[in-house]
Design a protein around this motif. Structure first.
Motif, PDB file in Angstrom:
ATOM      1  N   UNK A 260       0.845  -1.202   0.000  1.00 60.00           N
ATOM      2  CA  UNK A 260       0.000   0.000   0.000  1.00 60.00           C
ATOM      3  C   UNK A 260       0.878   1.249   0.000  1.00 60.00           C
ATOM      4  N   UNK A 261       0.320   2.345  -0.490  1.00 60.00           N
ATOM      5  CA  UNK A 261       1.002   3.630  -0.426  1.00 60.00           C
ATOM      6  C   UNK A 261       0.849   4.207   0.979  1.00 60.00           C
ATOM      7  N   UNK A 262       1.798   5.049   1.372  1.00 55.03           N
ATOM      8  CA  UNK A 262       1.788   5.626   2.720  1.00 55.03           C
ATOM      9  C   UNK A 262       1.869   7.144   2.636  1.00 55.03           C
ATOM     10  N   UNK A 263       0.934   7.807   3.325  1.00 55.08           N
ATOM     11  CA  UNK A 263       0.997   9.252   3.544  1.00 55.08           C
ATOM     12  C   UNK A 263       1.375   9.509   4.996  1.00 55.08           C
ATOM     13  N   UNK A 264       2.377  10.345   5.218  1.00 54.80           N
ATOM     14  CA  UNK A 264       2.671  10.832   6.559  1.00 54.80           C
ATOM     15  C   UNK A 264       1.825  12.080   6.766  1.00 54.80           C
ATOM     16  N   UNK A 265       0.981  12.068   7.801  1.00 54.00           N
ATOM     17  CA  UNK A 265       0.018  13.161   7.950  1.00 54.00           C
ATOM     18  C   UNK A 265       0.605  14.343   8.728  1.00 54.00           C
ATOM     19  N   UNK A 266      -0.276  15.183   9.244  1.00 56.67           N
ATOM     20  CA  UNK A 266       0.154  16.460   9.815  1.00 56.67           C
ATOM     21  C   UNK A 266       0.976  16.345  11.097  1.00 56.67           C
ATOM     22  N   UNK A 267       1.300  15.138  11.508  1.00 58.49           N
ATOM     23  CA  UNK A 267       2.303  14.984  12.577  1.00 58.49           C
ATOM     24  C   UNK A 267       3.583  15.724  12.182  1.00 58.49           C
ATOM     25  N   UNK A 268       3.833  15.847  10.875  1.00 59.05           N
ATOM     26  CA  UNK A 268       5.021  16.571  10.398  1.00 59.05           C
ATOM     27  C   UNK A 268       4.992  18.026  10.866  1.00 59.05           C
ATOM     28  N   UNK A 269       3.788  18.584  11.050  1.00 59.46           N
ATOM     29  CA  UNK A 269       3.668  19.979  11.482  1.00 59.46           C
ATOM     30  C   UNK A 269       3.835  20.144  12.997  1.00 59.46           C
ATOM     31  N   UNK A 270       3.828  19.012  13.702  1.00 62.29           N
ATOM     32  CA  UNK A 270       3.971  19.063  15.162  1.00 62.29           C
ATOM     33  C   UNK A 270       5.427  18.921  15.598  1.00 62.29           C
TER      34      UNK A 270
END
Length: 212
Positions: A121-131
């Motif tokens: 499956x494809x993986x998106x890293x979500x808005x944890x990057x903004x934290x």
């Protein structure tokens, strides 16, 4: 990407009806969540199955066991693994998650474990990057984890306009290695303006194809 609508619109949806409405209204992909009032939690598996059965566009499912921060206990981490296994069995296109450490860094070790589990499956890293403290340095590390496809970000802003400088920096840093997917109050009414400014490949929002 030019301005003639040559970008992907990912609609953030809650449940089956919103998923079907989003497809009908022109979404190219959906991020399926429960509890958008809590910024999205893992939906129940019957919902995932039914959306997969009735949708004709790709589905990415959020893997988020609770509201709040992204520093998860071992028990929560195990529940994320189980949810990813279930999504793989159902056959959705991808999963969406993010894990941080107690000191506001991306938890790269646990991230890698989940990415490997999610394959193919494809993986998106979500808005944890903004934290986290330094998204740009983190992108350099995430590029090294084979299997990550996309990073969702509002550039630490409440809106894409507030975060646009960081978003553009992230797009430049990711280059062709990762897709940076802007969010932050991107709607059907402002997406063309966002695209003129950001020149991204994919955009994300609850209202990206209008009210659902």
């Amino acid at each position: 990407m030019d301005l003639n609508n040559k970008y992907i619109k990912e609609a953030c949806v809650e449940g089956l009806q919103q998923a079907l409405n989003a497809e009908k209204q022109g979404a190219d992909r959906i991020e399926l969540c429960a509890r958008l009032d809590l910024d999205g939690l893992t939906p129940d598996f019957d919902t995932i199955k039914e959306v997969k059965r009735q949708s004709n566009i790709p589905i990415r499912v959020i893997i988020r066991p609770r509201e709040g921060d992204f520093n998860y206990s071992e028990k929560e981490f195990q529940s994320m693994k189980q949810a990813i296994e279930t999504c793989k069995a159902i056959g959705v296109e991808g999963v969406v998650f993010g894990i941080t450490t107690a000191n506001n860094m991306m938890d790269l070790k646990r991230t890698q474990l989940l990415v490997e589990l999610a394959h193919p499956m494809k993986v998106t890293i979500h808005k944890a990057i903004d934290a986290i403290t330094n998204p740009i340095e983190t992108i350099k590390e995430l590029i090294k984890i084979e299997g990550i496809d996309t990073i969702l970000t509002s550039g630490k802003g409440e809106t894409w306009q507030q975060g646009q400088d960081l978003i553009k920096h992230m797009i430049k840093e990711a280059d062709e290695n990762l897709v940076i997917m802007p969010c932050g109050k991107i709607t059907d009414l402002n997406i063309n303006n966002a695209h003129k400014t950001l020149r991204a490949e994919v955009y994300h929002g609850k209202l990206i194809v209008g009210k659902l």
